[in-house]
Motif scaffolding. Structure first.
Motif, PDB file in Angstrom:
ATOM      1  N   MET A   7     -35.114  70.647 -39.398  1.00  0.00           N
ATOM      2  CA  MET A   7     -34.063  70.951 -40.366  1.00  0.00           C
ATOM      3  C   MET A   7     -34.449  70.553 -41.787  1.00  0.00           C
ATOM      4  O   MET A   7     -33.863  71.043 -42.757  1.00  0.00           O
ATOM      5  CB  MET A   7     -32.764  70.255 -39.958  1.00  0.00           C
ATOM      6  CG  MET A   7     -32.145  70.845 -38.704  1.00  0.00           C
ATOM      7  SD  MET A   7     -30.525  70.151 -38.290  1.00  0.00           S
ATOM      8  CE  MET A   7     -30.992  68.506 -37.786  1.00  0.00           C
ATOM      9  N   ALA A   8     -35.402  69.629 -41.937  1.00  0.00           N
ATOM     10  CA  ALA A   8     -35.933  69.218 -43.250  1.00  0.00           C
ATOM     11  C   ALA A   8     -34.847  68.690 -44.188  1.00  0.00           C
ATOM     12  O   ALA A   8     -34.906  68.897 -45.402  1.00  0.00           O
ATOM     13  CB  ALA A   8     -36.672  70.384 -43.898  1.00  0.00           C
ATOM     14  N   PHE A   9     -33.859  67.989 -43.639  1.00  0.00           N
ATOM     15  CA  PHE A   9     -32.819  67.412 -44.485  1.00  0.00           C
ATOM     16  C   PHE A   9     -33.347  66.276 -45.361  1.00  0.00           C
ATOM     17  O   PHE A   9     -32.822  66.038 -46.444  1.00  0.00           O
ATOM     18  CB  PHE A   9     -31.662  66.888 -43.623  1.00  0.00           C
ATOM     19  CG  PHE A   9     -30.730  67.962 -43.135  1.00  0.00           C
ATOM     20  CD1 PHE A   9     -30.581  69.140 -43.829  1.00  0.00           C
ATOM     21  CD2 PHE A   9     -29.987  67.780 -41.989  1.00  0.00           C
ATOM     22  CE1 PHE A   9     -29.714  70.138 -43.394  1.00  0.00           C
ATOM     23  CE2 PHE A   9     -29.110  68.759 -41.537  1.00  0.00           C
ATOM     24  CZ  PHE A   9     -28.975  69.939 -42.245  1.00  0.00           C
ATOM     25  N   GLU A  10     -34.369  65.573 -44.877  1.00  0.00           N
ATOM     26  CA  GLU A  10     -34.873  64.436 -45.641  1.00  0.00           C
ATOM     27  C   GLU A  10     -35.348  64.869 -47.030  1.00  0.00           C
ATOM     28  O   GLU A  10     -35.120  64.182 -48.019  1.00  0.00           O
ATOM     29  CB  GLU A  10     -36.012  63.745 -44.898  1.00  0.00           C
ATOM     30  CG  GLU A  10     -36.545  62.518 -45.624  1.00  0.00           C
ATOM     31  CD  GLU A  10     -37.618  61.786 -44.842  1.00  0.00           C
ATOM     32  OE1 GLU A  10     -37.817  60.584 -45.097  1.00  0.00           O
ATOM     33  OE2 GLU A  10     -38.258  62.402 -43.971  1.00  0.00           O
ATOM     34  N   SER A  11     -35.998  66.019 -47.098  1.00  0.00           N
ATOM     35  CA  SER A  11     -36.569  66.490 -48.370  1.00  0.00           C
ATOM     36  C   SER A  11     -35.678  67.506 -49.065  1.00  0.00           C
ATOM     37  O   SER A  11     -36.130  68.271 -49.915  1.00  0.00           O
ATOM     38  CB  SER A  11     -37.951  67.100 -48.115  1.00  0.00           C
ATOM     39  OG  SER A  11     -37.874  68.153 -47.162  1.00  0.00           O
ATOM     40  N   LEU A  47     -30.885  56.674 -41.371  1.00  0.00           N
ATOM     41  CA  LEU A  47     -31.950  55.979 -42.091  1.00  0.00           C
ATOM     42  C   LEU A  47     -33.242  55.968 -41.288  1.00  0.00           C
ATOM     43  O   LEU A  47     -34.338  56.027 -41.859  1.00  0.00           O
ATOM     44  CB  LEU A  47     -31.517  54.548 -42.422  1.00  0.00           C
ATOM     45  CG  LEU A  47     -30.456  54.406 -43.519  1.00  0.00           C
ATOM     46  CD1 LEU A  47     -30.064  52.950 -43.675  1.00  0.00           C
ATOM     47  CD2 LEU A  47     -30.942  54.971 -44.842  1.00  0.00           C
ATOM     48  N   GLY A  48     -33.121  55.894 -39.971  1.00  0.00           N
ATOM     49  CA  GLY A  48     -34.307  55.958 -39.138  1.00  0.00           C
ATOM     50  C   GLY A  48     -34.970  57.316 -39.166  1.00  0.00           C
ATOM     51  O   GLY A  48     -36.199  57.430 -39.055  1.00  0.00           O
ATOM     52  N   LEU A  49     -34.168  58.371 -39.339  1.00  0.00           N
ATOM     53  CA  LEU A  49     -34.694  59.732 -39.349  1.00  0.00           C
ATOM     54  C   LEU A  49     -35.307  60.114 -40.692  1.00  0.00           C
ATOM     55  O   LEU A  49     -36.142  61.007 -40.763  1.00  0.00           O
ATOM     56  CB  LEU A  49     -33.581  60.725 -39.005  1.00  0.00           C
ATOM     57  CG  LEU A  49     -33.170  60.773 -37.532  1.00  0.00           C
ATOM     58  CD1 LEU A  49     -31.837  61.492 -37.372  1.00  0.00           C
ATOM     59  CD2 LEU A  49     -34.245  61.461 -36.693  1.00  0.00           C
ATOM     60  N   GLU A  50     -34.857  59.477 -41.776  1.00  0.00           N
ATOM     61  CA  GLU A  50     -35.425  59.804 -43.079  1.00  0.00           C
ATOM     62  C   GLU A  50     -35.850  58.542 -43.830  1.00  0.00           C
ATOM     63  O   GLU A  50     -35.246  58.161 -44.837  1.00  0.00           O
ATOM     64  CB  GLU A  50     -34.476  60.663 -43.914  1.00  0.00           C
ATOM     65  CG  GLU A  50     -33.022  60.273 -43.975  1.00  0.00           C
ATOM     66  CD  GLU A  50     -32.271  61.244 -44.888  1.00  0.00           C
ATOM     67  OE1 GLU A  50     -32.285  62.448 -44.598  1.00  0.00           O
ATOM     68  OE2 GLU A  50     -31.723  60.789 -45.903  1.00  0.00           O
ATOM     69  N   PRO A  51     -36.920  57.902 -43.336  1.00  0.00           N
ATOM     70  CA  PRO A  51     -37.377  56.646 -43.943  1.00  0.00           C
ATOM     71  C   PRO A  51     -37.974  56.814 -45.334  1.00  0.00           C
ATOM     72  O   PRO A  51     -38.185  55.817 -46.031  1.00  0.00           O
ATOM     73  CB  PRO A  51     -38.438  56.156 -42.951  1.00  0.00           C
ATOM     74  CG  PRO A  51     -38.960  57.400 -42.301  1.00  0.00           C
ATOM     75  CD  PRO A  51     -37.752  58.283 -42.179  1.00  0.00           C
ATOM     76  N   ARG A  52     -38.244  58.055 -45.742  1.00  0.00           N
ATOM     77  CA  ARG A  52     -38.833  58.274 -47.064  1.00  0.00           C
ATOM     78  C   ARG A  52     -37.812  58.787 -48.081  1.00  0.00           C
ATOM     79  O   ARG A  52     -38.154  59.023 -49.250  1.00  0.00           O
ATOM     80  CB  ARG A  52     -39.994  59.283 -46.953  1.00  0.00           C
ATOM     81  CG  ARG A  52     -41.191  58.724 -46.187  1.00  0.00           C
ATOM     82  CD  ARG A  52     -42.116  59.818 -45.707  1.00  0.00           C
ATOM     83  NE  ARG A  52     -41.485  60.598 -44.640  1.00  0.00           N
ATOM     84  CZ  ARG A  52     -41.551  60.263 -43.336  1.00  0.00           C
ATOM     85  NH1 ARG A  52     -42.213  59.188 -42.965  1.00  0.00           N
ATOM     86  NH2 ARG A  52     -40.958  60.999 -42.429  1.00  0.00           N
ATOM     87  N   ALA A  53     -36.569  58.968 -47.664  1.00  0.00           N
ATOM     88  CA  ALA A  53     -35.563  59.564 -48.548  1.00  0.00           C
ATOM     89  C   ALA A  53     -35.298  58.701 -49.772  1.00  0.00           C
ATOM     90  O   ALA A  53     -35.189  59.214 -50.897  1.00  0.00           O
ATOM     91  CB  ALA A  53     -34.266  59.802 -47.784  1.00  0.00           C
ATOM     92  N   LEU A  54     -35.195  57.405 -49.589  1.00  0.00           N
ATOM     93  CA  LEU A  54     -34.868  56.521 -50.707  1.00  0.00           C
ATOM     94  C   LEU A  54     -36.089  56.207 -51.568  1.00  0.00           C
ATOM     95  O   LEU A  54     -35.998  56.185 -52.796  1.00  0.00           O
ATOM     96  CB  LEU A  54     -34.222  55.232 -50.187  1.00  0.00           C
ATOM     97  CG  LEU A  54     -32.807  55.408 -49.627  1.00  0.00           C
ATOM     98  CD1 LEU A  54     -32.340  54.164 -48.904  1.00  0.00           C
ATOM     99  CD2 LEU A  54     -31.833  55.767 -50.744  1.00  0.00           C
TER     100      LEU A  54
END
Length: 351
Positions: free
Chosen positions: A46-50, A83-90
């Protein structure tokens, strides 16, 4: 200000809400075992992180407002798993604050490639770390990571990249358990030490605060909805609990508090589209923190003694609200920045 979204953006939000239900179903399992591999694979697709990353660096370049809505929906399911699924978001917000150049491009490549690196991220708002000739020493009490390939520290207006000389030790977390939790011991020479422009620091801080505030809204919504369903199903003195006047007033107050805070978060997310948005983000985080801490405690209390046991998720949301409220300087850091900007009394300029 128009808070409406396009049909395409609504589809993104609805997809996040659907995925949040899968997160909710695995909430307790994830607190012990982390995010399930199947959910990790689905989330990557789904690429929600980016979602709000620049297109030039592998992102979709969608609006900060849409990202805040997605964060709210995912946190409604489980903030720890999010937060576990997108550790690079922040940490991406810190990378975006760097001046254009080889270092920025290389770091984006590191976090967006086929085998992305995980960068633990810490804003040293409380001066826990000492820096002497770019050598960083000290202890970071908690990061939401079980492992990390490198460490990014932002202290005052400097971005430090540490690739060795740090150690993550697992700690027992109170909230956000699905993301992992570690204490970080640092005694290292920074590989990169880059001065950031004041406006870039303000924007980075605002983006982090909007993200956290949106997560707090999602957690509070989850607690209210669960408490409402519980009190609608059970009777006391021949009447549904939710229909007793005192309980009905409490539920209404919780809903009003959530919507009030949510409006400030939406306003702050919109402000990020045209400027740093630092003042709006500070106020949004202050309001979202105070609201979420109150609402999630009320959610527990509305279940009575049942609220404190793990048969019900309200105790988890109470823990998650507390943990989110302390990240990256938390409510107090936001209040200090708001006061420094001459803002008090919830957005009215100080005399």
């Amino acid at each position: 200000m128009d808070f409406s979204i396009s049909d395409e953006e609504q589809l993104v939000r609805d997809t996040a809400a659907d995925f949040a239900r899968a997160l909710r179903e695995r909430s307790r399992e994830a607190e012990t075992n982390g995010v399930h591999e199947q959910l990790q694979a689905q989330y990557a697709e789904m690429a929600f992180e980016s979602l709000d990353w620049p297109e030039a660096h592998g992102g979709a370049a969608l609006s900060p407002y849409l990202k805040s809505l997605v964060v709210e929906e995912l946190s409604y399911g489980c903030a720890g798993q999010m937060l576990g699924l997108e550790p690079r978001a922040l940490v991406q917000y810190a990378i975006a604050a760097l001046p254009d150049g080889d270092v920025k491009a290389a770091l984006y490549a590191d976090i967006s490639g086929n085998a992305p690196r995980t960068l633990a991220f810490y804003i040293d708002a409380e001066d826990r770390l000492t820096v002497d000739a770019n050598r960083i020493q000290g202890t970071i009490p908690w990061v939401p990571n079980s492992s990390a390939d490198a460490l990014v520290v932002v202290k005052q207006q400097t971005f430090y990249l540490v690739t060795s000389g740090f150690e993550l030790n697992a700690v027992l977390p109170c909230g956000l358990q699905a993301a992992g939790a570690s204490e970080v011991l640092v005694n290292a020479q920074a590989e990169q030490a880059i001065e950031l422009a004041p406006d870039a620091v303000a924007r980075m801080t605002a983006q982090v605060r909007v993200y956290l505030a949106a997560a707090l809204i999602g957690v509070a919504r989850a607690s209210l909805d669960y408490a409402f369903s519980y009190t609608e199903e059970r009777e006391v003195f021949g009447q549904k609990i939710a229909h007793h006047q005192g309980i009905a007033f409490k539920l209404a107050e919780m809903a009003i508090a959530i919507e009030s805070a949510r409006m400030l978060v939406m306003q702050a997310a919109f402000a990020l589209e045209s400027g740093p948005g630092d003042s709006e983000a500070a106020l949004a985080l202050i309001q979202a923190t105070e609201m979420s801490l109150s609402v999630t405690i009320d959610g527990v209390q509305l279940l009575g003694g049942h609220g404190f046991v793990k048969d019900h998720l309200v105790e988890k949301w109470m823990r998650e609200a507390r943990t989110l409220s302390l990240m990256f300087g938390g409510r107090d850091g936001a209040a200090i920045d708001a006061e420094a900007a001459g803002i008090s009394n919830w957005g009215f300029a100080a005399a």
